[in-house]
Design a protein around this motif. Structure first.
Motif, PDB file in Angstrom:
ATOM      1  N   GLY A 139      26.665 -29.379  40.091  1.00  0.00           N
ATOM      2  CA  GLY A 139      27.805 -29.070  39.127  1.00  0.00           C
ATOM      3  C   GLY A 139      28.450 -30.094  38.791  1.00  0.00           C
ATOM      4  O   GLY A 139      29.649 -30.144  37.800  1.00  0.00           O
ATOM      5  N   ARG A 141      29.870 -33.565  37.206  1.00  0.00           N
ATOM      6  CA  ARG A 141      29.653 -34.086  35.859  1.00  0.00           C
ATOM      7  C   ARG A 141      29.487 -35.596  35.995  1.00  0.00           C
ATOM      8  O   ARG A 141      30.221 -36.308  36.540  1.00  0.00           O
ATOM      9  CB  ARG A 141      30.628 -33.580  34.803  1.00  0.00           C
ATOM     10  CG  ARG A 141      30.648 -32.041  34.489  1.00  0.00           C
ATOM     11  CD  ARG A 141      31.843 -31.624  33.810  1.00  0.00           C
ATOM     12  NE  ARG A 141      31.415 -30.187  33.171  1.00  0.00           N
ATOM     13  CZ  ARG A 141      31.887 -29.810  31.841  1.00  0.00           C
ATOM     14  NH1 ARG A 141      32.639 -30.448  31.132  1.00  0.00           N
ATOM     15  NH2 ARG A 141      31.680 -28.540  31.698  1.00  0.00           N
ATOM     16  N   GLU A 245      25.661 -32.635  33.401  1.00  0.00           N
ATOM     17  CA  GLU A 245      26.131 -31.879  34.677  1.00  0.00           C
ATOM     18  C   GLU A 245      24.930 -31.923  35.364  1.00  0.00           C
ATOM     19  O   GLU A 245      23.592 -31.561  35.030  1.00  0.00           O
ATOM     20  CB  GLU A 245      26.387 -30.488  34.092  1.00  0.00           C
ATOM     21  CG  GLU A 245      26.931 -29.593  35.409  1.00  0.00           C
ATOM     22  CD  GLU A 245      27.276 -28.228  34.945  1.00  0.00           C
ATOM     23  OE1 GLU A 245      28.434 -28.113  34.768  1.00  0.00           O
ATOM     24  OE2 GLU A 245      26.564 -27.508  34.884  1.00  0.00           O
TER      25      GLU A 245
END
Length: 247
Positions: A139, A141, A245
Motif C-alpha cells: 500500500g 505510494r 501504489e
C-alpha cells in the motif's frame, strides 16, 4: 552511447547549475505535491531516490518525516548533508546505485523527482522500479516524474537550448537516437571563463510503457499528472508525474 554516464555526471559544475536553477518556489511546489499525494504525516519513513543535493529531503524532514536519501554522487550527498545540518534536521544519506537498492528498511512512501526516471533502458528501469517496490510496505505510494515520456518530449523537442543561472551558462544540444529510443544530450557549461563539456543519455518510454513497467514491478498506477498542482497530463505536458501504489 555510454549507459554508465550517470555514475560520474553529477559532480561539480553540472550539480551547481541545477542547484541554482531549483528555486525555493519550485522546491515548495514539489514538496507540497509529495506531502499531498503520498499522504505523508510526521514520523513516516520516506525514501528519496535519487536524492540529489537534498532539497526535497530537507523540507520533508522539517515536517517530521524520517527520510533516507540515496544517490550515487558523493558530491550530491555532501551537499545534502550540509543542507540538513544547516536546517537542523537529521537525514539518513547513503551512497548507492539506483539499480542496486539493498539492505533498506521498509518505507511508507518513496519519490523520484528531478527527471531521473529514464536514466536506464527498459531492463534497468524495471530493475529500479522493482527495487523501490521491494523497499515499500504494501500500500506504500511512489511518486515519480519524467520529462522524457514520448508524449511529452517528442512533440516539443528543441535541438538547441541556452540557459544562464547562478553565474553558469549552459548550451544544450539534443540528438534523438531513434534506434535506441534515447536522447543524447551534450551540455557545454561555462563558469568563470572555464568551459566543460558533458553528455548524458535519457531513454524514452511511452506513457503506456511506463504503466506496464510499473505493473510488472508490482505497482498499480493511481494518477497521471501534468503539474505539481495536480493538473491533468496531456500530450506536450512538460513533465509527467506518475502516482503509483504497491499492490
Amino acid at each position: 552511447m555510454n549507459q554508465d554516464w550517470y555514475r560520474d555526471f553529477f559532480d561539480g559544475v553540472a550539480v551547481d547549475f541545477w542547484r541554482a536553477a531549483a528555486t525555493p518556489e519550485w522546491t515548495h511546489s514539489d514538496v507540497e505535491m509529495i506531502w499531498r499525494e503520498l499522504k505523508l504525516k510526521p514520523g513516516d519513513r520516506v525514501l528519496d531516490c535519487p536524492c540529489g543535493h537534498g532539497r526535497h529531503a530537507v523540507e520533508l524532514a522539517r515536517r517530521g518525516c524520517r527520510v533516507t536519501g540515496i544517490d550515487i554522487s558523493e558530491y550530491c550527498l555532501q551537499l545534502a548533508g550540509d543542507a540538513g545540518r544547516e536546517a537542523g534536521v537529521s537525514l539518513d544519506l547513503r551512497q548507492a546505485d539506483m539499480q542496486e537498492l539493498t539492505n533498506l528498511a521498509e518505507y511508507d512512501a518513496a519519490y523520484t523527482l528531478g527527471n531521473a526516471f529514464g536514466y536506464f533502458n527498459h531492463a534497468g528501469s524495471l530493475q529500479f522500479a522493482r527495487g523501490i517496490a521491494a523497499a515499500l510496505r504494501p500500500g506504500g505510494r511512489w511518486l515519480l516524474d519524467t520529462g522524457v515520456a514520448a508524449e511529452s518530449i517528442l512533440p516539443t523537442l528543441k535541438p538547441e537550448l541556452d540557459y544562464t543561472c547562478g553565474g553558469i551558462t549552459v548550451k544544450i544540444a539534443n540528438r534523438y537516437l531513434a534506434e535506441e529510443s534515447c536522447f543524447e544530450t551534450t551540455f557545454v557549461f561555462t563558469k568563470d571563463g572555464q568551459t566543460e563539456t558533458r553528455q548524458n543519455w535519457s531513454f524514452v518510454f511511452t506513457v503506456a510503457e511506463i504503466r506496464r513497467m510499473l505493473a510488472t514491478a508490482g505497482f498499480r498506477v493511481l494518477e497521471l499528472y501534468g503539474s505539481p498542482t495536480g493538473g491533468p497530463y496531456t500530450v506536450g505536458s512538460g513533465l509527467l508525474y506518475v502516482l503509483a501504489e504497491k499492490e
